[in-house]
Motif scaffolding. Sequence first.
Motif, PDB file in Angstrom:
ATOM      1  N   LYS A 220       0.806  -1.220   0.000  1.00 25.93           N
ATOM      2  CA  LYS A 220       0.000   0.000   0.000  1.00 25.93           C
ATOM      3  C   LYS A 220       0.840   1.272   0.000  1.00 25.93           C
ATOM      4  N   ASP A 221       1.996   1.235   0.711  1.00 28.49           N
ATOM      5  CA  ASP A 221       2.787   2.463   0.854  1.00 28.49           C
ATOM      6  C   ASP A 221       3.423   2.866  -0.473  1.00 28.49           C
TER       7      ASP A 221
ATOM      8  N   ASP B 199       8.022   2.714  10.216  1.00 28.42           N
ATOM      9  CA  ASP B 199       8.609   1.404   9.901  1.00 28.42           C
ATOM     10  C   ASP B 199       9.809   1.133  10.818  1.00 28.42           C
TER      11      ASP B 199
HETATM   12 MG    MG Z   1       5.054  -0.352   4.332  1.00 29.52          MG
END
Ligand code: MG
Length: 292
Positions: free
Chosen positions: A68-69, A166
């Motif tokens: 998604k990122d 992250d």
């Molecule tokens: Mg990610």
Amino acid sequence: MAASSLADISERCHKIAQSYLQIKEPSSPIIRETQDAIKLTQRLVLNDIFPRWSPFNGEISFSYNGGKDCQVLLIIYLGCLWEYYKSNTNLKQFPLDTLKAVFIDQYQTFHTLEQFVEFTKKRYYLSLYESDRNHNKSLSMPEAFHRYLVDHPETKAIVVGIRYADPFAQDLKPIQRTDEGWPDFLRLQPLLHWKLSCIWSFLLYSGEPICGIYGVGFSSLGDISHTLPNPHLSKKKALPLFYEWEISHRGKGVVNCSPLSSQDSHFQNDEYFPGWYLLDDSLERCGRVKKH
Ligand code: MG
Ligand code: FAD
Ligand code: MG
């Protein structure tokens, strides 16, 4: 409808970002926050990145794994590419047919994710370098990128869809060289400041197809043998949907999840909410099993 060229999809992505920025009376504070996040990413790409590394001559590559990122970043990046082209009056025609990208097929990933990468490679006109699935699964990321640079020595900088939330990312910078132990190139990281909720708000609003694995309780996609549905998405507890407006604004009201591959059909379940029900960045990787 599928776009007919890279120019076409770039223009479409530009419209998606601009229309999100024009939402007048946001129904939630997440939308306002996401508008700010988009503007900062666009500034980094258009003011700090493109004037230093041309997006049109192969100096920049885009690291893409179907998650998604990097998909959010790809949509905004393509929109910036369109804007940059439009602002360059010397260019009579959009100068690229494909966007240079790289996928390190490192672990045993979800088959649905691999299919989604194949599908979106066509949708977004990526010329996607894929590390050899049969022989090189055991390569480390730095080794895989070393091989990539041997094959594509013109590459000076690679776009990465990493965020501060992250692991080990809290001190990263939008533009920085690689660390020791990595081949030498610039990392371009214009998505660092995005929160999980902003990622979902924008992606669900975009109406773009998303990887089907998110639809069955996964919030983050790692190695298949170490990734489970996120326990914080269990339906044992009711969770609210924060993005109803985003999902319904085009009158469709459905999330465009890619189909689960037959090899992943056992992940189909009624016990977990989809990945976008998770709001808290710190819980995103709670579906990961620790490696020993
Ligand atoms: Mg990610
Ligand atoms: P994810 O959300 O899975 O990934 C974050 C982003 O990394 C994705 O959006 C995508 O853009 C990219 N990415 C992740 N997996 C892949 C893949 N299999 N193929 C292609 N792109 C992928 N770590 C260091 O410690 N020092 C470094 O100098 C360094 N340089 C890097 C340069 C590049 C081009 C990349 C892609 C990674 C680099 N990394 C480096 C590792 C990076 O910091 C993350 O740890 C890594 O991307 C994995 O991310 P994640 O799984 O935590 O999060
Ligand atoms: Mg990952």
